[in-house]
Design a protein around this motif. Structure first.
Motif, PDB file in Angstrom:
ATOM      1  N   TRP A 146     -72.147  68.782  33.883  1.00  0.00           N
ATOM      2  CA  TRP A 146     -71.040  68.812  34.842  1.00  0.00           C
ATOM      3  C   TRP A 146     -69.791  68.262  34.185  1.00  0.00           C
ATOM      4  N   GLN A 147     -68.660  68.961  34.372  1.00  0.00           N
ATOM      5  CA  GLN A 147     -67.371  68.576  33.800  1.00  0.00           C
ATOM      6  C   GLN A 147     -66.427  68.178  34.921  1.00  0.00           C
ATOM      7  N   LYS A 180     -59.465  70.129  34.615  1.00  0.00           N
ATOM      8  CA  LYS A 180     -59.900  70.525  33.280  1.00  0.00           C
ATOM      9  C   LYS A 180     -59.095  71.735  32.859  1.00  0.00           C
ATOM     10  N   TYR A 233     -66.698  68.120  40.189  1.00  0.00           N
ATOM     11  CA  TYR A 233     -67.209  68.481  38.871  1.00  0.00           C
ATOM     12  C   TYR A 233     -67.508  69.975  38.859  1.00  0.00           C
ATOM     13  N   ARG A 234     -67.269  70.621  37.729  1.00  0.00           N
ATOM     14  CA  ARG A 234     -67.596  72.043  37.554  1.00  0.00           C
ATOM     15  C   ARG A 234     -68.836  72.140  36.690  1.00  0.00           C
ATOM     16  N   ARG A 235     -69.774  72.981  37.132  1.00  0.00           N
ATOM     17  CA  ARG A 235     -70.991  73.199  36.330  1.00  0.00           C
ATOM     18  C   ARG A 235     -70.614  73.965  35.070  1.00  0.00           C
ATOM     19  N   ASP A 236     -71.045  73.480  33.946  1.00  0.00           N
ATOM     20  CA  ASP A 236     -70.803  74.161  32.685  1.00  0.00           C
ATOM     21  C   ASP A 236     -71.747  75.350  32.601  1.00  0.00           C
ATOM     22  N   TYR A 244     -58.771  74.866  30.083  1.00  0.00           N
ATOM     23  CA  TYR A 244     -59.429  75.680  29.067  1.00  0.00           C
ATOM     24  C   TYR A 244     -58.346  76.446  28.326  1.00  0.00           C
ATOM     25  N   GLN A 246     -68.547  80.551  40.382  1.00  0.00           N
ATOM     26  CA  GLN A 246     -68.395  79.210  39.834  1.00  0.00           C
ATOM     27  C   GLN A 246     -69.058  78.200  40.778  1.00  0.00           C
ATOM     28  N   TYR A 302     -65.040  82.362  33.800  1.00  0.00           N
ATOM     29  CA  TYR A 302     -64.189  81.327  34.383  1.00  0.00           C
ATOM     30  C   TYR A 302     -63.898  81.468  35.878  1.00  0.00           C
TER      31      TYR A 302
END
Length: 170
Positions: free
Chosen positions: A76-77, A81, A66-69, A83, A127, A123
């Protein structure tokens, strides 16, 4: 014959007692079972827009990343994903894993060195990703948890966020 009947009955019942196993929903503790760690780093041209995190899991286990928004610190996304940036540009976060490593990387339909400084900051720089190692059973055909929902995964696997280890790469 009357003496053998109770022994046969006991043997028959014990067959069913020992052959039943209901551990499908057990979350195991130990080195190769449900746990999380945070990984933070920057994607740059010099690291090939990727970094590798060492892990140790069984071949049947699963890794979720998961990537922290950055807009919401506790959101968490799940990756992969995509963009969609201006000018028809697309930036993808992806992850590959095997039993020893997780590689987190970005891909784009453009040269990432041409990103503006604000895009790089949003981005690529600093990260944070959460790597979730979860047990999986090869006999299970359907997942019992919505892996796109970080909170559902934490609840289902009874993960303790207070015990997360953080790894800083590059």
């Amino acid at each position: 014959m009357k003496k053998y009947l109770p022994i046969l009955l006991l043997a028959f019942v014990s067959l069913f007692i020992f052959s039943c196993n209901d551990d499908d929903n057990v979350v195991r503790d130990g080195d190769t079972y449900s746990k999380m760690r945070d990984v933070s780093g920057s994607f740059t041209n010099s690291n090939g827009y990727s970094f590798t995190v060492p892990i140790s899991i069984e071949n049947t286990d699963v890794v979720l990343v998961y990537r922290r928004d950055p807009a919401a610190s506790n959101a968490w996304q799940l990756i992969p994903k995509t963009y969609f940036l201006s000018g028809g540009r697309e930036l993808d976060y992806n992850a590959l894993f095997d039993s020893q490593n997780v590689e987190i990387y970005t891909e784009a339909n453009f040269d990432q060195t041409t990103m503006s400084s604000s895009e790089v900051s949003q981005y690529l720089t600093n990260q944070t990703f959460r790597v979730v190692l979860v047990p999986a059973s090869p006999a299970k055909g359907v997942s019992a948890v919505d892996t796109s929902d970080y909170n559902a995964v934490v609840k289902y696997y009874n993960l303790d966020e207070s015990k997360i280890k953080t790894i800083k790469v590059n």
